[in-house]
Design a protein around this motif. Structure first.
Motif, short mmCIF file in Angstrom:
data_model
loop_
_atom_site.label_atom_id
_atom_site.label_comp_id
_atom_site.label_asym_id
_atom_site.label_seq_id
_atom_site.Cartn_x
_atom_site.Cartn_y
_atom_site.Cartn_z
N ARG A 3 -52.09 28.87 -43.23
CA ARG A 3 -52.47 27.63 -42.81
C ARG A 3 -50.94 27.03 -42.78
O ARG A 3 -50.22 26.95 -44.10
CB ARG A 3 -53.34 26.84 -43.68
N THR A 5 -48.83 23.60 -41.89
CA THR A 5 -48.65 22.16 -41.49
C THR A 5 -47.18 21.91 -40.95
O THR A 5 -46.20 21.89 -41.75
CB THR A 5 -48.99 21.12 -43.07
N LYS A 7 -44.86 18.80 -38.51
CA LYS A 7 -44.84 17.52 -38.21
C LYS A 7 -44.34 17.32 -36.68
O LYS A 7 -43.13 17.79 -36.80
CB LYS A 7 -43.87 16.67 -39.03
N SER A 12 -48.86 14.78 -38.01
CA SER A 12 -49.08 15.94 -39.01
C SER A 12 -50.07 16.96 -38.36
O SER A 12 -51.28 16.42 -37.81
CB SER A 12 -49.46 15.47 -40.26
N VAL A 13 -49.94 17.98 -38.08
CA VAL A 13 -50.97 19.10 -37.60
C VAL A 13 -51.04 20.38 -38.55
O VAL A 13 -49.84 20.87 -38.87
CB VAL A 13 -50.75 19.48 -35.98
N THR A 14 -52.04 20.81 -38.67
CA THR A 14 -52.22 22.16 -39.29
C THR A 14 -52.65 23.32 -38.52
O THR A 14 -53.59 22.95 -37.48
CB THR A 14 -53.14 21.75 -40.60
N ASP A 16 -53.57 27.60 -38.00
CA ASP A 16 -53.95 28.85 -38.72
C ASP A 16 -53.22 30.08 -37.98
O ASP A 16 -53.67 30.36 -36.85
CB ASP A 16 -55.30 29.22 -38.87
N GLU A 68 -41.78 24.51 -41.43
CA GLU A 68 -42.81 23.64 -41.88
C GLU A 68 -42.23 22.52 -42.76
O GLU A 68 -41.31 22.71 -43.48
CB GLU A 68 -43.47 24.74 -42.90
N GLY A 69 -42.85 21.32 -42.28
CA GLY A 69 -42.51 20.12 -43.06
C GLY A 69 -41.34 19.37 -42.22
O GLY A 69 -40.94 18.25 -42.96
#
Ligand code: FES
Ligand code: FES
Length: 155
Positions: A3, A5, A7, A12-14, A16, A68-69
């Protein structure tokens, strides 16, 4: 699968996905953001360019885990059909697209560069865009559009 996450365009979206999935695939396939294009898949044409933390990067060769982030901006994050961003307006007004396949890359590359270098010379702009390829050869109109946008960021 992990998972992760992200931006993207301020939201913000997550997702898989496998951590080494190219960011381009995640943007297009998982998030439905089709502004960035798949051209070469090898970091050589620029069609897939997005802006990460203010820098233009090739999303086809960037594993999603690396961003990520971070703050990711795609073409969709600039403007809309009804309310295009000034750089999008400049491309429309100068009829800078023929097939349009490369245009995402030129817009994102030019925006990232001019936002940091608003007083760049023509030669510096050309050098900044050197890694972006246009198979239709619309380079002159693209340059005109980028220079029109530069007039606005210089103000
Ligand atoms: S598709 Fe990424 S640089 Fe060509
Ligand atoms: S307008 Fe067709 S590739 Fe550039």
């Amino acid at each position: 699968m992990s998972r992760i996450t992200l931006k993207v365009n301020g939201r913000s979206v997550t997702v898989d996905v496998e951590p080494d999935t190219p960011l381009l695939y995640v943007l297009r396939n998982d998030l439905g953001l089709n502004g960035p294009r798949f051209g070469c898949g090898l970091g050589q044409c620029g069609a897939c360019t997005v802006i990460v933390e203010g820098e233009a990067i090739r999303s086809c060769i960037t594993p999603v885990e690396f961003v990520e982030g971070f703050d990711i901006i795609t073409l969709e994050g600039l403007g809309t059909l009804e309310n295009p961003h000034p750089i999008q307006k400049a491309f429309i007004e100068n009829q800078a697209a023929q097939c349009g396949y490369c245009i995402n890359g030129f817009i994102m590359q030019a925006k990232a560069f001019l936002d940091q270098n608003p007083r760049a010379s023509d030669q510096e702009i050309i050098a900044a865009l050197e890694g972006n390829l246009c198979r239709c050869g619309t380079y002159l109109r693209i340059l005109q559009a980028v220079k029109q946008y530069q007039q606005e960021v210089r103000l």
